[in-house]
Design an enzyme around this catalytic site. Sequence first.
Site, PDB file in Angstrom:
ATOM      1  N   CYS A 193       6.424   2.688  -6.395  1.00 42.22           N
ATOM      2  CA  CYS A 193       6.379   1.829  -7.394  1.00 42.22           C
ATOM      3  C   CYS A 193       7.570   1.238  -7.770  1.00 42.22           C
ATOM      4  O   CYS A 193       7.860   0.510  -8.812  1.00 42.22           O
ATOM      5  CB  CYS A 193       5.641   2.258  -8.684  1.00 42.22           C
ATOM      6  SG  CYS A 193       4.024   2.956  -8.403  1.00 42.22           S
ATOM      7  N   ARG A 204      -3.313  -6.213  -4.265  1.00 43.89           N
ATOM      8  CA  ARG A 204      -3.144  -5.827  -5.721  1.00 43.89           C
ATOM      9  C   ARG A 204      -1.935  -5.899  -6.174  1.00 43.89           C
ATOM     10  O   ARG A 204      -0.810  -6.153  -5.572  1.00 43.89           O
ATOM     11  CB  ARG A 204      -3.648  -4.180  -5.724  1.00 43.89           C
ATOM     12  CG  ARG A 204      -2.429  -3.355  -4.970  1.00 43.89           C
ATOM     13  CD  ARG A 204      -2.283  -1.823  -5.402  1.00 43.89           C
ATOM     14  NE  ARG A 204      -1.493  -1.326  -4.239  1.00 43.89           N
ATOM     15  CZ  ARG A 204      -0.030  -1.434  -4.416  1.00 43.89           C
ATOM     16  NH1 ARG A 204       0.440  -1.820  -5.287  1.00 43.89           N
ATOM     17  NH2 ARG A 204       0.631  -0.590  -3.601  1.00 43.89           N
ATOM     18  N   GLY A 205      -1.621  -5.667  -7.584  1.00 40.53           N
ATOM     19  CA  GLY A 205      -0.466  -6.010  -8.383  1.00 40.53           C
ATOM     20  C   GLY A 205       0.405  -4.702  -7.966  1.00 40.53           C
ATOM     21  O   GLY A 205      -0.088  -3.518  -7.463  1.00 40.53           O
ATOM     22  N   THR A 242       3.105   2.319  -2.734  1.00 43.21           N
ATOM     23  CA  THR A 242       2.491   3.170  -3.292  1.00 43.21           C
ATOM     24  C   THR A 242       1.998   4.080  -1.767  1.00 43.21           C
ATOM     25  O   THR A 242       1.964   3.363  -1.073  1.00 43.21           O
ATOM     26  CB  THR A 242       1.452   3.148  -4.235  1.00 43.21           C
ATOM     27  OG1 THR A 242       1.149   4.540  -4.914  1.00 43.21           O
ATOM     28  CG2 THR A 242       0.250   2.883  -3.558  1.00 43.21           C
ATOM     29  N   TYR A 243       1.996   5.308  -2.118  1.00 39.23           N
ATOM     30  CA  TYR A 243       1.305   6.402  -1.035  1.00 39.23           C
ATOM     31  C   TYR A 243       0.009   6.717  -1.290  1.00 39.23           C
ATOM     32  O   TYR A 243      -0.367   7.125  -2.450  1.00 39.23           O
ATOM     33  CB  TYR A 243       2.236   7.445  -0.666  1.00 39.23           C
ATOM     34  CG  TYR A 243       1.643   8.527  -0.006  1.00 39.23           C
ATOM     35  CD1 TYR A 243       1.504   8.604   1.293  1.00 39.23           C
ATOM     36  CD2 TYR A 243       1.223   9.906  -0.600  1.00 39.23           C
ATOM     37  CE1 TYR A 243       1.072   9.508   2.131  1.00 39.23           C
ATOM     38  CE2 TYR A 243       0.313  10.872   0.165  1.00 39.23           C
ATOM     39  CZ  TYR A 243       0.411  10.586   1.379  1.00 39.23           C
ATOM     40  OH  TYR A 243      -0.094  11.725   1.949  1.00 39.23           O
ATOM     41  N   HIS A 244      -0.967   6.781  -0.356  1.00 39.75           N
ATOM     42  CA  HIS A 244      -2.170   7.658  -0.393  1.00 39.75           C
ATOM     43  C   HIS A 244      -2.316   8.291   0.659  1.00 39.75           C
ATOM     44  O   HIS A 244      -1.882   8.054   2.000  1.00 39.75           O
ATOM     45  CB  HIS A 244      -3.223   6.307  -0.267  1.00 39.75           C
ATOM     46  CG  HIS A 244      -3.357   5.581  -1.323  1.00 39.75           C
ATOM     47  ND1 HIS A 244      -3.286   5.750  -2.695  1.00 39.75           N
ATOM     48  CD2 HIS A 244      -3.521   3.884  -1.561  1.00 39.75           C
ATOM     49  CE1 HIS A 244      -3.278   4.535  -3.435  1.00 39.75           C
ATOM     50  NE2 HIS A 244      -3.498   3.530  -2.595  1.00 39.75           N
ATOM     51  N   ALA A 303      -1.117   6.684 -10.435  1.00 41.61           N
ATOM     52  CA  ALA A 303      -0.580   5.068 -10.037  1.00 41.61           C
ATOM     53  C   ALA A 303      -1.733   4.206 -10.522  1.00 41.61           C
ATOM     54  O   ALA A 303      -2.767   4.735 -10.289  1.00 41.61           O
ATOM     55  CB  ALA A 303      -0.075   5.092  -8.869  1.00 41.61           C
ATOM     56  N   LEU A 304      -1.308   2.945 -10.922  1.00 47.82           N
ATOM     57  CA  LEU A 304      -2.477   2.058 -11.231  1.00 47.82           C
ATOM     58  C   LEU A 304      -2.002   0.609 -10.168  1.00 47.82           C
ATOM     59  O   LEU A 304      -0.679   0.339 -10.130  1.00 47.82           O
ATOM     60  CB  LEU A 304      -2.653   1.696 -12.406  1.00 47.82           C
ATOM     61  CG  LEU A 304      -3.423   2.660 -13.274  1.00 47.82           C
ATOM     62  CD1 LEU A 304      -2.728   3.918 -13.647  1.00 47.82           C
ATOM     63  CD2 LEU A 304      -3.851   2.025 -14.546  1.00 47.82           C
ATOM     64  N   GLU A 320       4.076  -2.561  -6.625  1.00 47.05           N
ATOM     65  CA  GLU A 320       4.940  -2.189  -5.392  1.00 47.05           C
ATOM     66  C   GLU A 320       4.586  -1.320  -4.248  1.00 47.05           C
ATOM     67  O   GLU A 320       3.282  -1.337  -3.990  1.00 47.05           O
ATOM     68  CB  GLU A 320       6.446  -1.965  -5.830  1.00 47.05           C
ATOM     69  CG  GLU A 320       6.786  -2.965  -7.226  1.00 47.05           C
ATOM     70  CD  GLU A 320       8.244  -2.679  -7.402  1.00 47.05           C
ATOM     71  OE1 GLU A 320       8.964  -2.447  -6.719  1.00 47.05           O
ATOM     72  OE2 GLU A 320       8.409  -2.965  -8.791  1.00 47.05           O
TER      73      GLU A 320
END
Length: 237
Positions: A196, A85-86, A90-92, A165-166, A88
């Site tokens: 990000c 994905r585009g 990120t956290y899930h 976030a996306l 930087e």
Amino acid sequence: MLRTDLEFSMLPTAGSRPVRWRISDGLVPYVEAVDIMEREVAAIADGGDELVWLVEHPPLYTAGTSANAKDLVQPDRFPVFATGRGGEYTYHGPGQRVAYVMLDLKRRRQDVRAFVAALEDVIIRTLDSMNIRGERREDRVGVWVRRPEKPPLPDGTVAEDKIAALGIRLRKWVTFHGLSLNVEPDLDHFGGIVPCGISTYGVTSLVDLGMPVMMTDVDILLREAFESVFGETVSDA
């Protein structure tokens, strides 16, 4: 600066079938989710029905195509997954609603910028249903909440925290990956990365903003908001 110049509707062409709406219980391993997305995207590209898939993941970090290694502050804290994905890092994790959005833009509008804006609009509409004002920014993807109760930023402007976030990818004009909305994640977990790539702003959640809401309730509001932007859905087992 607010973005006000975009048309957010991404309704399908006449005669299109409803988007399948799937919710998975429990924590879905990230690799398993990616494998399923790959299969679904291939099927959609061949004419299959579109899909939105709601999941939660165990704690992990993902690195988008623009990720900078220096932004991974604590590389040994949680598993780290490179992703197509585009964006930087990120956290899930638990308490965060991840929505994997798999739509065929050939059946809608072949405009990536408009698609991203439409996803932001879905989040903003969802937040508005809870009397929370989410905002988009021209220079930052995602949805932001003003925090006047916090110290101002170095330039004197009101502090802002990111609540959603996306990160997207397209293949043959079919979208995948999608968005994440912080409902009640452990916000300390974001400390292992520069989310990000932006260090000036903080991260927040619905619970952090004083909105103790159940994930199931958020899912209902998210679905209503999605349908207002992208059209009809149908429950998918």
